[in-house]
Design a protein around this motif. Sequence first.
Motif, PDB file in Angstrom:
ATOM      1  N   ALA A  35       0.834  -1.207   0.000  1.00 39.46           N
ATOM      2  CA  ALA A  35       0.000   0.000   0.000  1.00 39.46           C
ATOM      3  C   ALA A  35       0.868   1.256   0.000  1.00 39.46           C
ATOM      4  O   ALA A  35       1.913   1.309   0.652  1.00 39.46           O
ATOM      5  N   ASP A  36       0.398   2.266  -0.740  1.00 39.58           N
ATOM      6  CA  ASP A  36       1.109   3.536  -0.814  1.00 39.58           C
ATOM      7  C   ASP A  36       0.964   4.276   0.524  1.00 39.58           C
ATOM      8  O   ASP A  36      -0.145   4.624   0.917  1.00 39.58           O
ATOM      9  N   PRO A  37       2.060   4.512   1.239  1.00 37.78           N
ATOM     10  CA  PRO A  37       1.960   5.157   2.555  1.00 37.78           C
ATOM     11  C   PRO A  37       2.027   6.680   2.487  1.00 37.78           C
ATOM     12  O   PRO A  37       1.986   7.347   3.522  1.00 37.78           O
ATOM     13  N   TYR A  38       2.103   7.239   1.285  1.00 38.81           N
ATOM     14  CA  TYR A  38       2.383   8.668   1.109  1.00 38.81           C
ATOM     15  C   TYR A  38       1.419   9.555   1.894  1.00 38.81           C
ATOM     16  O   TYR A  38       1.825  10.516   2.512  1.00 38.81           O
ATOM     17  N   TYR A  39       0.127   9.219   1.869  1.00 35.41           N
ATOM     18  CA  TYR A  39      -0.861  10.028   2.588  1.00 35.41           C
ATOM     19  C   TYR A  39      -1.167   9.477   3.968  1.00 35.41           C
ATOM     20  O   TYR A  39      -2.121   9.895   4.616  1.00 35.41           O
ATOM     21  N   GLY A  40      -0.371   8.513   4.408  1.00 41.24           N
ATOM     22  CA  GLY A  40      -0.594   7.882   5.701  1.00 41.24           C
ATOM     23  C   GLY A  40       0.316   8.431   6.778  1.00 41.24           C
ATOM     24  O   GLY A  40       0.886   9.515   6.652  1.00 41.24           O
ATOM     25  N   GLY A  41       0.439   7.654   7.844  1.00 44.71           N
ATOM     26  CA  GLY A  41       1.284   8.053   8.962  1.00 44.71           C
ATOM     27  C   GLY A  41       2.440   7.095   9.141  1.00 44.71           C
ATOM     28  O   GLY A  41       2.671   6.220   8.306  1.00 44.71           O
ATOM     29  N   GLU A  42       3.117   7.294  10.265  1.00 44.62           N
ATOM     30  CA  GLU A  42       4.307   6.493  10.545  1.00 44.62           C
ATOM     31  C   GLU A  42       4.010   4.990  10.513  1.00 44.62           C
ATOM     32  O   GLU A  42       4.829   4.195  10.065  1.00 44.62           O
ATOM     33  N   GLU A  43       2.812   4.614  11.031  1.00 37.33           N
ATOM     34  CA  GLU A  43       2.481   3.189  11.088  1.00 37.33           C
ATOM     35  C   GLU A  43       2.356   2.599   9.686  1.00 37.33           C
ATOM     36  O   GLU A  43       2.630   1.425   9.482  1.00 37.33           O
TER      37      GLU A  43
END
Length: 157
Positions: A124-132
Amino acid sequence: MSTPRILFVCLGNICRSPLAEAAFRAAAEEAGLEAEADSAGTGDYHIGKPPDPRSVDTAAARGIDISHYRARQIEAEDFRRFTHIFAHDRANLADIRAVAPGDATAHIGLLMDIVPGREGAAVADPYYGGEENFADTWEDVSAAAKALVARLTATAG
Ligand code: 4NP
């Protein structure tokens, strides 16, 4: 078998593929496997930039420095120079195939297809997510890196 040359490709070459490259380099070194690795993006948004600071931190927390990596865009020569090109999700895989030249020799596949039980899964693309989300990315790419090294070691020599 000649030295495996692996290219990890995501969209921006700043979040996922630098971590995949780093995880693979570490796993290959640990296994004593001689291999070349690089990463690239299908997009041109971040050319020349270092990895996302969250990816730099994620790797650093595991003892790996990726701050010197620089983003680049995949190019036609990559399809002849590398033996394997791995995509992080299906859209990414389609984008890679769309720019492959007719004389491509690299095997092109989905990264998680290498991991038993995770076939078809996306990193999954973490770009718009957080550290987790970046920690999840690391778990995925390091599982794939280890499985890939095991596979390449089994077929080497
Ligand atoms: P990556 O993440 O493909 O894992 O490097 C992204 C980085 C940047 C963008 C999208 C995904 N972007 O749209 O700028």
